[in-house]
Scaffold this motif. Structure first.
Motif, mmCIF file in Angstrom:
data_model
loop_
_atom_site.group_PDB
_atom_site.id
_atom_site.type_symbol
_atom_site.label_atom_id
_atom_site.label_comp_id
_atom_site.label_asym_id
_atom_site.label_seq_id
_atom_site.Cartn_x
_atom_site.Cartn_y
_atom_site.Cartn_z
ATOM 1 N N GLY A 200 0.632 -1.312 -0.022
ATOM 2 C CA GLY A 200 -0.003 0.092 -0.136
ATOM 3 C C GLY A 200 0.639 1.480 0.090
ATOM 4 N N VAL A 201 2.065 1.222 -0.394
ATOM 5 C CA VAL A 201 2.803 2.488 -0.444
ATOM 6 C C VAL A 201 3.241 2.600 -1.785
ATOM 7 C CG1 VAL A 201 3.465 2.347 1.770
ATOM 8 C CG2 VAL A 201 4.905 1.318 0.180
ATOM 9 N N ALA A 202 3.735 3.897 -2.070
ATOM 10 C CA ALA A 202 4.448 4.229 -3.586
ATOM 11 C C ALA A 202 5.759 4.813 -3.090
ATOM 12 C CB ALA A 202 3.496 5.170 -4.273
ATOM 13 N N TYR A 203 6.555 4.746 -3.914
ATOM 14 C CA TYR A 203 8.008 5.086 -3.859
ATOM 15 C C TYR A 203 8.437 6.414 -4.551
ATOM 16 C CZ TYR A 203 10.544 2.495 -0.343
ATOM 17 O OH TYR A 203 11.319 1.693 0.646
ATOM 18 N N TYR A 204 9.030 7.526 -4.164
ATOM 19 C CA TYR A 204 9.338 8.545 -5.036
ATOM 20 C C TYR A 204 11.018 8.768 -4.685
ATOM 21 C CZ TYR A 204 4.484 9.260 -6.349
ATOM 22 O OH TYR A 204 3.275 8.851 -6.805
ATOM 23 N N THR A 205 11.970 8.671 -5.280
ATOM 24 C CA THR A 205 13.331 8.873 -4.744
ATOM 25 C C THR A 205 14.061 9.643 -5.882
ATOM 26 O OG1 THR A 205 13.543 6.649 -3.853
ATOM 27 C CG2 THR A 205 15.708 7.613 -4.619
ATOM 28 N N ARG A 206 14.865 10.630 -5.170
ATOM 29 C CA ARG A 206 15.814 11.531 -5.868
ATOM 30 C C ARG A 206 17.104 11.192 -5.294
ATOM 31 N NH1 ARG A 206 14.660 17.782 -7.860
ATOM 32 N NH2 ARG A 206 15.444 17.321 -10.097
ATOM 33 N N TYR A 207 18.103 11.575 -6.194
ATOM 34 C CA TYR A 207 19.498 11.503 -5.853
ATOM 35 C C TYR A 207 20.041 12.791 -5.849
ATOM 36 C CZ TYR A 207 19.310 6.422 -5.121
ATOM 37 O OH TYR A 207 18.997 5.492 -4.719
ATOM 38 N N TYR A 208 20.854 13.326 -4.839
ATOM 39 C CA TYR A 208 21.535 14.655 -4.901
ATOM 40 C C TYR A 208 22.909 14.494 -4.557
ATOM 41 C CZ TYR A 208 16.799 16.000 -3.939
ATOM 42 O OH TYR A 208 15.339 16.239 -4.147
ATOM 43 N N ARG A 209 23.824 15.466 -4.962
ATOM 44 C CA ARG A 209 25.185 15.389 -4.402
ATOM 45 C C ARG A 209 25.490 16.676 -3.677
ATOM 46 N NH1 ARG A 209 29.357 12.029 -6.893
ATOM 47 N NH2 ARG A 209 27.748 11.724 -8.521
ATOM 48 N N LEU A 210 26.304 16.340 -2.402
ATOM 49 C CA LEU A 210 26.535 17.375 -1.491
ATOM 50 C C LEU A 210 27.501 18.344 -2.195
ATOM 51 C CD1 LEU A 210 27.329 15.517 1.510
ATOM 52 C CD2 LEU A 210 25.223 16.860 1.278
ATOM 53 N N ARG A 211 27.008 19.734 -2.115
ATOM 54 C CA ARG A 211 27.818 20.848 -2.787
ATOM 55 C C ARG A 211 29.399 20.801 -2.136
ATOM 56 N NH1 ARG A 211 23.696 24.654 -1.814
ATOM 57 N NH2 ARG A 211 22.422 23.753 -3.105
ATOM 58 N N PRO A 212 30.436 20.937 -2.755
ATOM 59 C CA PRO A 212 31.709 21.013 -2.137
ATOM 60 C C PRO A 212 31.659 22.293 -1.151
ATOM 61 C CG PRO A 212 31.815 21.117 -4.618
ATOM 62 C CD PRO A 212 30.480 20.901 -4.355
ATOM 63 N N GLY A 213 32.354 22.158 0.087
ATOM 64 C CA GLY A 213 32.362 22.994 1.035
ATOM 65 C C GLY A 213 31.163 23.206 1.953
ATOM 66 N N ALA A 214 29.954 22.676 1.198
ATOM 67 C CA ALA A 214 28.678 22.872 2.015
ATOM 68 C C ALA A 214 28.727 21.811 3.674
ATOM 69 C CB ALA A 214 27.554 22.478 1.294
ATOM 70 N N THR A 215 28.191 22.476 4.337
ATOM 71 C CA THR A 215 27.906 21.521 5.652
ATOM 72 C C THR A 215 26.604 21.265 6.147
ATOM 73 O OG1 THR A 215 28.242 23.769 6.989
ATOM 74 C CG2 THR A 215 30.120 22.459 6.655
ATOM 75 N N LEU A 216 26.518 20.103 6.493
ATOM 76 C CA LEU A 216 25.086 19.635 6.814
ATOM 77 C C LEU A 216 25.055 19.769 8.343
ATOM 78 C CD1 LEU A 216 24.884 16.148 4.913
ATOM 79 C CD2 LEU A 216 23.444 18.116 4.646
ATOM 80 N N PRO A 217 23.716 19.871 8.725
ATOM 81 C CA PRO A 217 23.562 19.883 10.593
ATOM 82 C C PRO A 217 24.176 18.714 11.071
ATOM 83 C CG PRO A 217 21.534 19.900 9.370
ATOM 84 C CD PRO A 217 22.460 19.741 8.339
ATOM 85 N N GLY A 218 24.387 17.550 10.554
ATOM 86 C CA GLY A 218 24.971 16.724 11.009
ATOM 87 C C GLY A 218 26.055 15.839 9.989
ATOM 88 N N SER A 219 26.271 14.432 10.307
ATOM 89 C CA SER A 219 27.107 13.550 9.488
ATOM 90 C C SER A 219 26.320 13.289 8.509
ATOM 91 C CB SER A 219 27.559 12.513 10.165
ATOM 92 O OG SER A 219 27.689 11.164 9.169
ATOM 93 N N PRO A 220 26.657 13.174 7.087
ATOM 94 C CA PRO A 220 25.869 12.588 6.270
ATOM 95 C C PRO A 220 25.476 11.012 6.320
ATOM 96 C CG PRO A 220 28.017 13.163 5.128
ATOM 97 C CD PRO A 220 27.860 13.528 6.425
ATOM 98 N N ALA A 221 26.300 10.335 6.979
ATOM 99 C CA ALA A 221 26.069 8.956 7.414
ATOM 100 C C ALA A 221 25.001 8.884 8.466
ATOM 101 C CB ALA A 221 27.412 8.143 7.882
ATOM 102 N N THR A 222 23.950 9.642 8.382
ATOM 103 C CA THR A 222 22.617 9.671 9.394
ATOM 104 C C THR A 222 21.416 9.339 8.542
ATOM 105 O OG1 THR A 222 23.698 11.559 10.523
ATOM 106 C CG2 THR A 222 21.405 11.165 10.845
ATOM 107 N N VAL A 223 21.016 8.248 9.173
ATOM 108 C CA VAL A 223 19.661 7.665 8.173
ATOM 109 C C VAL A 223 18.490 8.576 8.906
ATOM 110 C CG1 VAL A 223 17.871 5.968 7.795
ATOM 111 C CG2 VAL A 223 20.381 5.545 7.756
#
Ligand SMILES: Cc1cc2nc3c(=O)[nH]c(=O)nc-3n(C[C@H](O)[C@H](O)[C@H](O)COP(=O)(O)OP(=O)(O)OC[C@H]3O[C@@H](n4cnc5c(N)ncnc54)[C@H](O)[C@@H]3O)c2cc1C
Length: 481
Positions: A200-223
């Motif tokens: 009963g679910v549908a999936y919509y996936t998109r891939y991105y690439r981190l901008r060089p030098g940009a910082t995330l609020p935490g580690s990208p290895a966070t699910v």
């Protein structure tokens, strides 16, 4: 033994590699092109293929899938790490609400793997292609079986659009849309027995690439995995600075079809603050890949105690599919093909169908039943939410039909365990063991210590609210163009 494998995706290629290494002659037939791309980025750019459309969707490997690869295919495991696959340790999985983060013996077993699916497939294809006893045939569609008459018939090979291939054993690894029943009917055999339940679910996936030098609020290895009222949002860093972001609404919420449009997809994702912060730091790398028609299915080749045919087995999605949000498919496929590689040679071909069916009974069916029950409960809740937002005043007034029954006495449900796990390190490990399929769900959910702790915690703490957008915010986001 000469073995024909129908389908050269994950299940088929891992089976072929293991069987080839045990001295069998293996021919893998796939309707699509199996030639490994020149490099990882080329593999990602050409990942979509009609024979296995889920390859471009967000994937992780749970502990039950990771551990056997490390043990039985250490070169593949090392190849994955070299290719940038991320080991997502238990410590990294722990939410900030967990105060006691000290390690315990056995934590290493609870590591998950994060990657683009094209990356792990690229390594597996190269491995299989390098096996001297494995032949990969691309662009060959299997159309049926050959067999000698008998009760049950004995399969002797496959027919393809390029001729007949003789084999002592045929392995159906042709995925969720397998034609195995049509093929069996063609040799006068009974069809397999299939149990099906709605995802009963549908999936919509998109891939991105981190901008060089940009910082995330935490580690990208966070699910980030947020099961909200109207949809689920999943997001994590994959290999090579890529990030996968996936929206999973109920399949019947037709308003979500709008997220095929990049503006609506982005606007819906941005209603979730964590996702908005990540979107500020990355650029889209791909289109949006939709996928629906998802079912829990379990196929049995032994019906009423007798194999429908001998000399044929099913593995991977041909044998069992489950709700992708629980990420169980790869682990099942790996369990099956490792068991199969050990059984071939140990048992006569005539006995293999029963041997593999026993594995289905003990290792696959309990998780299939668990998944079907979880989906039934979750769908009922999602449908209630959906009904409340529909134009029907009558439905809104009544609140829709009664929801799923609460947990029976003496056990807790998975949703309660997940909420409490954020505040107790042992419950957190229990949850990861359950989702990682290392310990049966019932064993954990009915464990008196788990039940007591979950109830104590849920009575004393308020889990942080999910960042759920209001119906008005969601409607505005879905209308974005
Ligand atoms: C949206 C989505 C997300 C998922 N996420 C996860 C996840 O996070 N973790 C996880 O563990 N699992 C996940 N899964 C499940 C996982 O993708 C599957 O379990 C796994 O890919 C099964 O591999 P397979 O080799 O059995 O089948 P497939 O990958 O479907 O491969 C079947 C192969 O058979 C070939 N084929 C088909 N018919 C023929 C024919 N007649 N002749 C020749 N060749 C043929 C096809 O070309 C294809 O290569 C997800 C599934 C979906 C749908």
């Amino acid at each position: 033994m000469r073995i024909a494998v129908v389908g050269g995706s994950l299940a088929g290629l891992v089976a072929a590699t293991l069987l080839g290494r045990r001295g069998h002659e293996v021919i893998v037939l796939d309707r699509d092109d199996l030639a490994p791309a020149g490099d990882l980025e080329a593999a990602a750019a050409t990942a979509f293929r009609a024979g296995a459309p889920q390859i471009v969707q967000l994937h992780v490997i749970r502990p039950l899938g990771r551990l056997p690869v490390r043990e039985h295919l250490p070169d593949v495991y090392a190849g994955w790490l070299d290719a940038g696959v991320v080991e997502y340790s238990l410590a990294q999985q722990m939410p900030p609400t967990l105060a006691d983060r000290s390690p315990r013996p056995g934590d290493d077993e609870l590591t998950m793997l994060l990657f683009r699916r094209s990356t792990i497939d690229w390594v597996i294809r190269r491995t299989a292609a390098a096996e001297p006893r494995v032949t990969l045939c691309s662009g060959v569609r299997v159309t049926g079986l050959t067999a000698t008459a008998g009760d049950p018939p004995r399969v002797t090979g496959v027919t393809t659009d390029a001729g007949t291939v003789e084999a002592d054993l045929v392995l159906d690894a042709s995925g969720r849309r397998t034609r195995i029943d049509q093929w069996l009917r063609g040799i006068g055999a009974r069809p397999t027995e299939v149990t099906a339940a709605e995802c009963g679910v549908a999936y919509y996936t998109r891939y991105y690439r981190l901008r060089p030098g940009a910082t995330l609020p935490g580690s990208p290895a966070t699910v980030v995995n947020l099961p909200m009222r109207r949809f689920m949002l999943a997001m994590f860093g994959c290999d090579h600075d890529t990030v996968g972001l996936c929206l999973v609404p109920p399949a019947e919420d037709r308003a979500f079809k709008a997220v095929r449009d990049p503006a609506a997809f982005t606007a819906v994702a941005r209603t979730v603050p964590q996702a908005a912060a990540w979107l500020d730091a990355m650029d889209p790398e791909t289109d949006i890949y939709p996928m629906g028609d998802l079912h829990n299915t379990l196929r049995r080749l032994v019906v009423d105690g007798t194999p429908v045919a001998s000399g044929i087995l099913a593995v991977g999605d041909s044998l069992c599919t489950t709700n992708p949000t629980f990420a169980r498919g790869i682990a099942f496929a790996l369990q099956e093909v490792i068991h199969l590689a050990e059984a071939v040679g140990e048992y006569p071909v005539e006995e293999l169908t029963k041997v593999m069916d026993e594995l289905t009974s003990t290792r696959i069916e309990p998780w299939f039943a668990d998944q079907a029950a979880i989906d039934a409960a979750r769908l009922a809740a999602l449908r209630r939410a959906l009904r409340r937002t529909s134009a029907s005043a009558e439905s809104a007034a009544s609140g829709g039909p009664a929801g799923p029954a609460g947990p029976a006495d003496g056990r807790v449900d998975l949703a309660s365990l997940r909420q409490a796990a954020g505040f107790d390190p042992e419950l957190f490990r229990a949850q990861v063991r359950l989702l990682g399929m290392l310990t049966p769900a019932e064993e954990i959910l009915a464990d008196p210590v788990v039940v007591r702790r979950v109830r104590e915690i849920l009575a004393s703490v308020d889990p942080p609210p999910l960042p759920d957008p209001s119906d008005e915010e969601l409607a505005a986001a879905l209308a974005a163009r």
